[in-house]
Write a protein that holds these residues in place. Structure first.
Motif, short mmCIF file in Angstrom:
data_model
loop_
_atom_site.label_atom_id
_atom_site.label_comp_id
_atom_site.label_asym_id
_atom_site.label_seq_id
_atom_site.Cartn_x
_atom_site.Cartn_y
_atom_site.Cartn_z
N UNK A 144 -60.99 -60.67 15.81
CA UNK A 144 -60.11 -61.83 15.70
C UNK A 144 -58.75 -61.52 16.34
N UNK A 145 -58.13 -62.52 16.96
CA UNK A 145 -56.82 -62.31 17.58
C UNK A 145 -56.93 -62.32 19.10
N UNK A 146 -55.83 -61.97 19.75
CA UNK A 146 -55.79 -62.03 21.23
C UNK A 146 -56.36 -60.73 21.81
N UNK A 147 -56.86 -60.79 23.06
CA UNK A 147 -57.33 -59.55 23.69
C UNK A 147 -56.16 -58.60 23.92
N UNK A 148 -56.44 -57.30 23.94
CA UNK A 148 -55.41 -56.31 24.28
C UNK A 148 -55.20 -56.31 25.80
N UNK A 149 -54.01 -55.90 26.21
CA UNK A 149 -53.66 -55.88 27.64
C UNK A 149 -53.78 -54.44 28.16
N UNK A 150 -54.59 -54.23 29.23
CA UNK A 150 -54.81 -52.85 29.72
C UNK A 150 -53.51 -52.16 30.13
N UNK A 151 -53.45 -50.86 29.86
CA UNK A 151 -52.30 -50.04 30.28
C UNK A 151 -52.74 -48.94 31.23
N UNK A 152 -54.02 -49.00 31.63
CA UNK A 152 -54.56 -48.00 32.57
C UNK A 152 -55.27 -48.75 33.71
N UNK A 153 -55.57 -48.02 34.77
CA UNK A 153 -56.31 -48.61 35.89
C UNK A 153 -57.44 -47.65 36.29
N UNK A 154 -58.38 -48.17 37.06
CA UNK A 154 -59.50 -47.34 37.50
C UNK A 154 -58.98 -46.10 38.21
N UNK A 155 -59.56 -44.96 37.89
CA UNK A 155 -59.16 -43.70 38.50
C UNK A 155 -58.21 -42.88 37.63
N UNK A 156 -57.57 -43.54 36.65
CA UNK A 156 -56.67 -42.79 35.76
C UNK A 156 -57.46 -41.81 34.91
N UNK A 157 -56.80 -40.74 34.54
CA UNK A 157 -57.38 -39.78 33.59
C UNK A 157 -56.76 -40.04 32.22
N UNK A 158 -57.62 -40.07 31.20
CA UNK A 158 -57.11 -40.33 29.84
C UNK A 158 -57.64 -39.26 28.89
N UNK A 159 -56.88 -39.04 27.83
CA UNK A 159 -57.34 -38.08 26.81
C UNK A 159 -57.70 -38.85 25.55
N UNK A 160 -58.54 -38.23 24.73
CA UNK A 160 -58.97 -38.85 23.48
C UNK A 160 -57.75 -39.27 22.66
N UNK A 161 -57.75 -40.53 22.22
CA UNK A 161 -56.66 -41.01 21.35
C UNK A 161 -55.50 -41.63 22.11
N UNK A 162 -55.50 -41.49 23.45
CA UNK A 162 -54.40 -42.08 24.24
C UNK A 162 -54.51 -43.60 24.24
N UNK A 163 -53.39 -44.29 24.08
CA UNK A 163 -53.45 -45.76 24.11
C UNK A 163 -53.79 -46.22 25.52
N UNK A 164 -54.79 -47.12 25.62
CA UNK A 164 -55.21 -47.60 26.94
C UNK A 164 -55.05 -49.11 27.08
N UNK A 165 -54.84 -49.80 25.96
CA UNK A 165 -54.59 -51.25 26.01
C UNK A 165 -53.77 -51.60 24.78
N UNK A 166 -52.83 -52.55 24.97
CA UNK A 166 -51.90 -52.85 23.88
C UNK A 166 -51.96 -54.32 23.49
N UNK A 167 -51.75 -54.55 22.23
CA UNK A 167 -51.60 -55.93 21.75
C UNK A 167 -50.21 -56.40 22.16
N UNK A 168 -50.09 -57.58 22.81
CA UNK A 168 -48.75 -58.05 23.21
C UNK A 168 -47.83 -58.18 21.99
#
Ligand code: SF4
Ligand code: SF4
Length: 449
Positions: A395-419
């Motif tokens: 329920x609620x609005x979709x999260x907004x991505x904070x990463x793009x294809x090719x980025x490296x991420x670690x477990x637990x890193x925020x990748x999309x945020x609620x506005x």
């Protein structure tokens, strides 16, 4: 950081239903906080397992959340036959000298419906079109408490506990990254011997049914509580796959107006003015539903929780008042008509106490009775190499991505945020690796980082 902010940063949402963001739900003051450990959907075992194996964490989180909402009374409500879970919770309560108390429920369906739970625990009726807050209570699921505990330890909500059962070699509890493909969960449970099957996501009463083709594209979300593999020739599947036009034609022609659907309806029995047999009657007489949409009985379809008691348990003609209500609700929404929230004091029907639908009987009628008594104790944590995390999981609005294809991420890193200011939840990487794609979901492939 204060509790609600920790929960918000971790992206915790309700694990038991529509996935209401937990930090928003707890942003209130009430006298009663209830942890929902009813797990009333037959076949699911996740909450029972968590209450037994993470009892200390759940009791601690219940105390914190109850304190945050100012509740003088904090209950963990669970069924009276969940003896091992109750023992573990009682031990944790003693160890922590916690103010949390246990509330034992009978084994009926839908004991875990928020409104039914508030009525059982407090004796108060949530008003029609209202929420538990209107009756001075907040309800949060046992699995959500487990996630809240982790959030307080600084862990983002990235891993899901879920039951995998039905036609699998080894029914289990899994702990998997959010975004794990459903069929990988089935494989982790030893796979299925069926050549043709359906995959039920959630419980048999209210879960979502997928064909094999659909299931291939679906992944575990923050609200997935269980996966059941089912043969295609059981009543549950047949009824769910009945086309709406057939359901409506049967409703118009075969309803004998016995009113059993109303007599057994949990919302009607709690005192709400919902009468499914009247909706069936009005629909049968109307040439076009638009002619009767403003009728007061049809408007009450919005009070329907879609629990399914009317069609699985009550109707002697095998009709589907729930599906009819879903149809009517859709038409009401399209027409912009709403059943307004009503104040006042509501009194449950006296018959409610002896008209509770037994869970086992519901499972048998759906054709899933053979899975009802499975002992599911084993926890597996399979290695998952690729996850797909939808930006909208609840329920609620979709999260907004904070990463793009090719980025490296670690477990637990925020990748999309609620506005800011919107209703929703942040999403964090459930495995470490490389972002492969960002569309309506974020796909990550595990890498050595
Ligand atoms: S699904 Fe049926 S029994 Fe359940 S609330 Fe709706 S009308 Fe009542
Ligand atoms: S229980 Fe079935 S037959 Fe009886 S009124 Fe309801 S829908 Fe009609």
């Amino acid at each position: 950081m204060e509790l609600l902010e920790q929960i918000k940063q971790a992206g915790v949402v309700g694990c038991g239903g529509a996935g209401f963001p937990t930090h928003a739900k707890l942003n209130c003051k009430v006298d009663t906080f209830i942890v929902n450990g009813a797990e009333c959907e037959p076949l699911l075992r996740t909450d029972r397992w968590l209450m037994r194996c993470r009892a200390a964490e759940i009791v601690a989180a219940a105390g914190l959340c109850g304190g945050a909402v100012g509740a003088g009374t904090i209950y963990i409500a669970l069924k009276e036959h969940y003896t091992r879970a109750a023992e573990a919770l009682e031990q944790a309560i003693r160890d922590q000298r916690s103010p949390v108390k246990l509330f034992r429920l009978q084994n009926f369906y839908p004991a875990g419906d928020e409104q039914a739970l508030v009525l059982e625990v407090t004796g108060r009726v949530v008003p029609p079109a209202g929420i538990p807050l209107d009756a001075g209570a907040v309800v949060s699921n046992a699995a959500t408490m487990s996630a809240v505990y982790d959030a307080v330890q600084g862990e983002a909500f990235t891993q899901k506990y879920l039951t995998v059962t039905g036609e699998v070699a080894r029914p289990v509890i899994l702990r998997v990254p959010v975004g794990t493909p459903l069929l990988e969960c089935v494989e982790a449970a030893g796979g299925t011997a069926l050549n043709e099957y359906r995959v039920l996501c959630g419980g048999p009463m209210m879960g979502k049914l997928y064909t094999m083709e659909e299931a291939r594209r679906e992944t575990v979300t923050k609200t997935t509580s269980g996966i059941t593999v089912l043969p295609p020739d059981i009543p549950l599947v047949r009824e769910r796959e009945t086309p709406l036009r057939v359901t409506l034609r049967r409703a118009r022609t075969a309803c004998i107006q016995c009113s059993r659907c109303t007599d057994q309806c949990p919302r009607h029995l709690s005192g709400h003015p919902l009468r499914p047999h009247m909706i069936m009657r009005k629909l049968a007489y109307a040439g076009d539903i638009r002619d009767v949409l403003e009728d007061k009985d049809l408007l009450q379809a919005q009070l329907c929780s879609q629990c399914g008691v009317c069609e699985v348990y009550a109707c002697p003609m095998g009709l589907q008042p729930r599906q009819v209500n879903v149809f009517v609700k859709g038409e009401l929404a399209r027409a912009g008509l709403r059943c307004e929230r009503t104040g006042g004091v509501w009194t449950p029907e006296e018959a409610r106490q002896w008209r509770k639908a037994p869970s086992r009987r519901m499972a048998v009628r759906l054709g899933v009775g053979k899975y009802y008594d499975y002992e599911i104790d084993t926890l597996l944590t399979p290695e998952v190499s690729r996850v797909r995390l939808p930006l909208k999981q609840h329920i609620g609005v979709p999260a907004v991505p904070e990463v793009k294809a090719g980025d490296t991420v670690v477990l637990g890193q925020r990748i999309a945020a609620c506005p800011d200011g919107a209703m929703g939840a942040h999403i964090s990487a459930s495995i470490g690796g490389v972002v492969m794609a960002v569309d309506d979901a974020i796909t990550i492939e595990r890498g050595n980082i």
